[in-house]
Design an enzyme around this catalytic site. Sequence first.
Site: not given
Lengths: 311, 311
Positions: B17, B93, B171
């Site tokens: 990410i 997140k 997730d």
Amino acid sequence: MAAAQRHRLAVAGLGKIARDQHLPALARSEAFELAATADPAGGLPEVDHFDALERLLAERPDVTALSLCTPPQVRYPLARAALQAGRHLLLEKPPGQTLGEVEALRALAEAAGVSLFATWHSRFAPAVPRARDWVAGHRVERVRIAWKEDVRRWHPGQRWIWQPGGFGVFDPGINALSILTAVLPRPLRVVSATLEVPENCAAPIAARLSMTDDAGVAIEAELDFRQEGPQTWDMAFEGPEGAITLQAGGSRLSLDPPEGAPAMIGEYDAIYRRFAELIGRGESEVDVAPLRLVADAFLVGRSRPTEAFHD
Amino acid sequence: MAAAQRHRLAVAGLGKIARDQHLPALARSEAFELAATADPAGGLPEVDHFDALERLLAERPDVTALSLCTPPQVRYPLARAALQAGRHLLLEKPPGQTLGEVEALRALAEAAGVSLFATWHSRFAPAVPRARDWVAGHRVERVRIAWKEDVRRWHPGQRWIWQPGGFGVFDPGINALSILTAVLPRPLRVVSATLEVPENCAAPIAARLSMTDDAGVAIEAELDFRQEGPQTWDMAFEGPEGAITLQAGGSRLSLDPPEGAPAMIGEYDAIYRRFAELIGRGESEVDVAPLRLVADAFLVGRSRPTEAFHD
């Protein structure tokens, strides 16, 4: 307080905890009188009874407060109805199946301008304030919790405990977490957890939790619903200057091995005194910390299927 | 804003990410410049690199902000160190493994007087504000969420997802819940949940959630990590006056069947603009609502063992 000034209170859900604890405490209460009951399975002699809480709320506007003692799975719609009808509300523990339910009830109570009291009865055990005082004055490095009881003995036939939202061993275990979060001064985090779930049940029969706080206290909790023989509800706070041990669910600090059930003497009398105070001040008391620890144990936990449980 | 006035920011955790989203967004940012990285597995050419975040914090006092992009299991101690060193902190997140971690970080940020931003990148998808506007003006009776992707395609070799605290299908699923909680105006409650957990994993590979709110909206979410062929990230809000459907993770509202990955175009640019705003105002933004829904799904859920998963 004269009898005429007492709050008229109804009890909804006449199961084991209502009959064992709430009704005797109400019979002794100077602040409340039992004015009505609601339970689809029937009522008590000489107390106005309703099969459905909704009818009680509609027909007894003089009842200004309600204690909700049903299993968690059916509690939310009843709690919501009571708050929307403007009644002060006392919740037996746990205050909901989920954190979302409790947050929603908090908002409803605030909007209705009534008192909401999410009770944790073990926090009113006599040894808890003494433990908190001891912990405030000593360094704690380690906490050991052993909360082990025989579910067949204390929860005979209570099938809701094993169903989704029934909490399983966390039904008694959350009492330990409610004491722990009241005694330790810093917020706790669950580091890891193992949950043993019987293959025919939705909720764990045993759990082991490792927790900590920002001071690095190492907290280990062993919860077990399969304990035959002597029963254990102990919590030891240990550090370089000594240790203090709560025994029998916080009912005593003695060093003797505990026997029998936690006495719960005075817990519910104190709960009703606190409820009257909250109503008098126009306040609510809703601490989700114990429930959040259970939710976090599931979030971070590893579930292990274990052999089927039969009551 | 001139380059000299940009906040010097470090990125910790140079996984997928960070490389796919954070680094390109930072390269375009007018508010931040990438000044350093931390990752035990090595850094980038031409950027000051540290194997350990603690050393970065000690040796680069000019770095005033940090983006934390590690897996959730190792995030808390790093986040705590950054906040205690007085750095503004952006969390990828989910913001923690547990609600307790997030509450502890919120308290640390407040004590340190820095900004904490718990990001939910899907809330910055272009169609989300339009869906919120539509929902504000129409009656919604039903929400259907289908969030189905092939874990082998989007998370190759990411073993942390299957370990305790790794969230499994939540997730990606928590992205849907972050959109849902941003679009619907009332707090949500999980009514029931089924979680399919592979027998060799600690986290679910599929989940089905039923949720509602106090207006009685019926919300059904199907999350699945085993979707081969076309991938689905859809959310439909339906009522008597019509329906609106978010597709491709909120990146478009069109009626065509979605294909390929959610575009995520602009999500991270918007995230860094928002982070700069928060720092400028001395504010934090920490909304645990999506994480609380996941915790509540575990609390009220029924886990079902399912066949082992092999990457």
